[in-house]
Design a protein around this motif. Structure first.
Motif, short mmCIF file in Angstrom:
data_model
loop_
_atom_site.label_atom_id
_atom_site.label_comp_id
_atom_site.label_asym_id
_atom_site.label_seq_id
_atom_site.Cartn_x
_atom_site.Cartn_y
_atom_site.Cartn_z
N SER A 89 0.83 -1.20 0.00
CA SER A 89 0.00 0.00 0.00
C SER A 89 0.87 1.25 0.00
O SER A 89 0.60 2.21 -0.73
N PHE A 93 0.19 2.77 -3.39
CA PHE A 93 -0.99 3.61 -3.16
C PHE A 93 -0.72 4.72 -2.15
O PHE A 93 -1.64 5.22 -1.50
N HIS A 142 -4.81 -6.00 -5.51
CA HIS A 142 -6.18 -5.99 -6.03
C HIS A 142 -7.16 -5.76 -4.88
O HIS A 142 -8.06 -4.91 -4.98
N ALA A 145 -6.83 -2.28 -3.39
CA ALA A 145 -7.48 -1.29 -4.25
C ALA A 145 -8.97 -1.20 -3.95
O ALA A 145 -9.57 -0.12 -4.04
N HIS A 146 -9.58 -2.32 -3.54
CA HIS A 146 -11.00 -2.30 -3.19
C HIS A 146 -11.27 -1.51 -1.92
O HIS A 146 -12.39 -1.06 -1.69
N PHE A 156 -10.61 1.84 -10.59
CA PHE A 156 -10.01 0.68 -9.93
C PHE A 156 -8.80 0.18 -10.72
O PHE A 156 -7.71 0.01 -10.18
N LEU A 159 -5.66 2.30 -10.60
CA LEU A 159 -4.83 2.07 -9.41
C LEU A 159 -3.86 0.92 -9.63
O LEU A 159 -2.69 0.99 -9.25
N LEU A 160 -4.34 -0.16 -10.25
CA LEU A 160 -3.50 -1.34 -10.43
C LEU A 160 -2.45 -1.17 -11.52
O LEU A 160 -1.51 -1.95 -11.60
#
Length: 191
Positions: A89, A93, A142, A145-146, A156, A159-160
């Protein structure tokens, strides 16, 4: 006898399980599956509510042995899995996806992972154990990301895109699924 028929706690470890207590949680929603995971110094065993005390004792032993075997094989434990998710993360992210729990489960035979954003929980199928790290990382990403974007819309997938092995990992998983569908050919006979 426990006061709450839905939960019971055993203070003595079973067969050298390496924990101080085992907590059994019964669920009316759980019909056939039994699963277990470590939570701190405690092992949580989830069983169907209808299960007898004899079946409960047998399944607690089975699940403690299974967890111990997984841990001795060097499979990432739930704590390491959570740490890995937090690192991913942070790396992909900016640390925005913060799961409260990440754990292996044995009751997901048609999914690689699942996420409950409202609880911040991520569950990965035990079938991923032993697969290449980049595949496990992809499934973790994955599900992370949710936590940020529900569903599988364009936001979505954007992000990946940050993970360079997304397509390779998806291809690997598709190959595993396809191989499972192939007819099993009889072993070649020696002549």
């Amino acid at each position: 006898m426990p006061v709450d028929p839905q939960r019971s706690v055993t203070d003595s470890p079973h067969r050298g399980a390496g924990t101080n207590a085992v907590e059994v949680r019964r669920s009316a929603r759980r019909s056939r599956t039994v699963s277990a995971y470590r939570e701190g110094d405690r092992t949580i065993v989830l069983i169907p509510a209808r299960m007898s005390e004899t079946e409960e004792r047998r399944w607690v032993g089975v699940m403690l042995d299974k967890l111990a075997a997984q841990e001795s094989r060097g499979v990432l434990g739930d704590r390491e899995l959570t740490e890995r998710a937090l690192r991913l993360s942070e790396q992909y992210f900016d640390g925005r996806a913060r799961p409260r729990s990440v754990r292996w489960v044995t009751n997901q035979n048609t999914r690689w992972g699942s996420c409950t954003p409202s609880e911040g929980s991520i569950r990965l199928s035990h079938r991923l154990q032993g697969m290449p790290e980049y595949v496990v990382d992809y499934v973790l990403l994955h599900e992370l990301a949710h936590l940020l974007v529900p569903g599988h819309g364009p936001g979505f997938w954007r992000l990946l895109e940050a993970y360079p092995r997304t397509e390779r990992a998806r291809g690997y998983l598709e190959g595993v699924v396809a191989a499972a569908r192939l007819p099993h050919l009889p072993a070649a006979r020696e002549e």
